[in-house]
Design a protein around this motif. Structure first.
Motif, PDB file in Angstrom:
ATOM      1  N   LEU A 422       0.828  -1.213   0.000  1.00  0.00           N
ATOM      2  CA  LEU A 422       0.000   0.000   0.000  1.00  0.00           C
ATOM      3  C   LEU A 422       0.857   1.256   0.000  1.00  0.00           C
ATOM      4  O   LEU A 422       0.470   2.288  -0.566  1.00  0.00           O
ATOM      5  CB  LEU A 422      -0.931  -0.001   1.213  1.00  0.00           C
ATOM      6  CG  LEU A 422      -2.173  -0.889   1.150  1.00  0.00           C
ATOM      7  CD1 LEU A 422      -3.021  -0.690   2.398  1.00  0.00           C
ATOM      8  CD2 LEU A 422      -2.990  -0.594  -0.098  1.00  0.00           C
ATOM      9  N   TRP A 426      -0.558   4.403  -2.036  1.00  0.00           N
ATOM     10  CA  TRP A 426      -1.478   5.258  -1.291  1.00  0.00           C
ATOM     11  C   TRP A 426      -0.712   6.409  -0.641  1.00  0.00           C
ATOM     12  O   TRP A 426       0.062   6.205   0.281  1.00  0.00           O
ATOM     13  CB  TRP A 426      -2.215   4.437  -0.233  1.00  0.00           C
ATOM     14  CG  TRP A 426      -3.469   5.113   0.250  1.00  0.00           C
ATOM     15  CD1 TRP A 426      -4.263   5.972  -0.439  1.00  0.00           C
ATOM     16  CD2 TRP A 426      -4.058   4.985   1.537  1.00  0.00           C
ATOM     17  NE1 TRP A 426      -5.322   6.383   0.326  1.00  0.00           N
ATOM     18  CE2 TRP A 426      -5.228   5.784   1.547  1.00  0.00           C
ATOM     19  CE3 TRP A 426      -3.732   4.255   2.673  1.00  0.00           C
ATOM     20  CZ2 TRP A 426      -6.047   5.878   2.659  1.00  0.00           C
ATOM     21  CZ3 TRP A 426      -4.545   4.341   3.783  1.00  0.00           C
ATOM     22  CH2 TRP A 426      -5.696   5.148   3.776  1.00  0.00           C
ATOM     23  N   SER A 429      -0.725   7.151   3.287  1.00  0.00           N
ATOM     24  CA  SER A 429      -0.045   6.271   4.243  1.00  0.00           C
ATOM     25  C   SER A 429       0.795   7.102   5.211  1.00  0.00           C
ATOM     26  O   SER A 429       1.551   7.984   4.802  1.00  0.00           O
ATOM     27  CB  SER A 429       0.864   5.292   3.502  1.00  0.00           C
ATOM     28  OG  SER A 429       0.123   4.450   2.656  1.00  0.00           O
TER      29      SER A 429
END
Length: 501
Positions: A422, A426, A429
């Motif tokens: 992720l 993303w 994060s």
């Protein structure tokens, strides 16, 4: 004419493959005398692995001794329910394709050597880096223990017990440490290529010989139907939940093996990486599928084995068909060497990555920042040897079957997957939520695992992963954007510029 592996013949085969591995290590060292001059050269082979070598080193990482020995034994014990082993490995390739090309570009741009390097660059957090390093070292230690057990079981089974379990473990550990010490990643990758070819040829010949001398699937199906009907069908209800659990654990967990990620970093080019992963897509069928069939066929060859005896089923079948014809004897020599070399090659790649995390992420980053690369490599080697000695004491009396050991490491390792994967995509994060999620997930997985808890039939590692993701996502919204997202954004910008051009 007695052709089965026993006595002198088994010892000669061990010596033959052991000498080949040593020669590869010495030859690699002589051709690349600068192998110890930098972390990239020693741990990543100078980022110069081409498609074929990269394919075989991925192959050796994913299809270790546990695949041939452990999965055949598990198929023997549970029957057709073990068909799930094929989608296990398909899932791994799918996860690789999700993040490997992107991870490769970042590693090339920022000289990333270990998975912890990536997490340090992305989150700029000592807490995240140290926790991830601890989890990875635990998983790698567990993975190495699995290979040590597999070495002993493989040698004992394939030589009919002539070479004892403990003697086989010690012999190949010494070989592994010596050539790995000398040649680093290049030695590991070249031995992977050798064992991959021998393993594929040997496994297919074992399948053919088993069908010729013990009957095919219809005969095995009749036997199972008569004596073990519960092993004939695919799982229902709770069994399907168990399948789903394994798909998540193996598909995600195995794709973030630290030693597998280092192979991504070792690719000569993005094209070589993608081509090797495309070729790997066929391996679940020609490796895990064949191994599954061999385990099923063993019902008619060696019925009513205990759990402990079934761990040596591949070696017993190889010895049995080798005694029937000289062609199968030669093929089983290849299989013997292929299995042992596969186990040793997986073990050496695990040990190499274990040492890299110790040398670069623990010693070099937090203990002695001014240390030279040679010094860091030496520290990693010494700690690696100490770890092997410790694990050898555990492997002397194995704590469980290979399959149990295999699952145990994934329960904990899968908790680093959200941060690694992720974190690539993303932007929200955040280090605090990543740390909290990873720590909580690992604790839940560990507590549930050692307490034997599987609420709703869901494995402890999957429960940990669910909680981990909830904390990760919720915390990221609460804390805001991670301060170290720029590295990924830069790669995105480069991709956009190249597409415009």
């Amino acid at each position: 004419m007695e052709l089965a592996f026993s006595g002198t013949s088994g010892i000669l085969i061990m010596l033959f493959y052991g000498i080949i591995m040593l020669l590869i290590g010495v030859g690699t060292y002589m051709r690349n005398r600068n192998v110890h001059s930098s972390l990239e050269e020693y741990y990543l082979g100078g980022r110069g692995l081409g498609t074929m070598v990269l394919f075989f080193t991925f192959f050796a990482t994913q299809y270790s001794g546990n695949t041939v020995i452990g999965y055949s034994a598990e198929a023997y014990r549970v029957g057709y329910a073990n068909l799930v082993s094929i989608p296990f490995f398909i899932m791994i390739i799918l996860v690789y394709l999700l993040f490997a090309p992107r991870m490769y570009k970042l590693s090339k741009k920022h000289n990333i050597v270990t998975p912890v390097d990536w997490l340090e660059m992305k989150f700029n957090s000592k807490a995240v880096s140290i926790l991830a390093a601890i989890i990875m070292l635990y998983a790698l230690g567990n993975f190495l223990l699995e290979q040590l057990i597999a070495i002993g079981q493989g040698v004992a089974g394939l030589t009919g017990g002539t070479v004892p379990y403990q003697a086989g473990v010690i012999f190949f550990i010494v070989i592994m440490v010596v050539y790995g010490w000398l040649g680093g990643m290049r030695s590991v990758a070249y031995t992977d290529t050798m064992q991959g070819i021998a393993l594929l040829v040997g496994v297919f010949m074992l399948l053919i010989g088993t069908i010729v001398y013990f009957g095919g699937l219809p005969a095995a199906g009749d036997y199972i139907r008569t004596y073990s009907p519960e092993n004939l069908g695919v799982p229902e209800g709770g069994g399907l939940v168990r399948w789903s659990n394994f798909l998540i654990l193996v598909g995600i967990g195995a794709a973030v093996y630290p030693n597998a990620i280092q192979r991504i970093f070792s690719a000569k080019s993005e094209r070589a990486l993608k081509r090797s992963l495309t070729q790997m897509a066929w391996m679940p069928f020609v490796t895990a599928g064949v191994v599954f069939v061999i385990g099923i066929l063993a019902y008619t060859a060696f019925p009513d084995l205990s759990v402990e005896e079934s761990e040596q089923i591949v070696g017993m079948m190889a010895s049995a068909i080798a005694n029937e014809h000289i062609i199968f004897y030669i093929a089983m020599v290849l299989l013997f060497g292929g299995i042992i070399a596969a186990i040793v090659s997986t073990a050496d790649s695990v040990l190499l990555t274990f040492s890299s995390i110790v040398s670069k992420d623990i010693y070099g980053r937090y203990i002695n920042r001014e240390a030279s690369d040679n010094r860091k490599i030496l520290v990693g080697k010494i700690v690696g040897v100490i770890a092997v000695a410790f694990l050898l004491m555990i492997a002397w009396n194995p704590p469980g079957t290979l399959y149990q050991v295999f699952v145990l490491k994934l329960e904990i390792l899968v908790q680093v997957a959200p941060a690694i994967i992720l974190g690539l995509y993303w932007e929200r994060s955040h280090a605090k939520s990543v740390f909290a999620g990873m720590l909580t997930g690992a604790l839940v997985a560990a507590i549930f695992t050692f307490a034997g808890l599987t609420p709703l039939g869901i494995f402890s590692g999957v429960w940990g992963l669910i909680i981990n993701l909830i904390i990760y996502v919720a915390g990221s919204f609460a804390f805001g954007t991670a301060p170290a997202k720029d590295a990924v954004a830069q790669v995105d910008g480069q991709e956009a510029t190249q597409s415009v051009r």
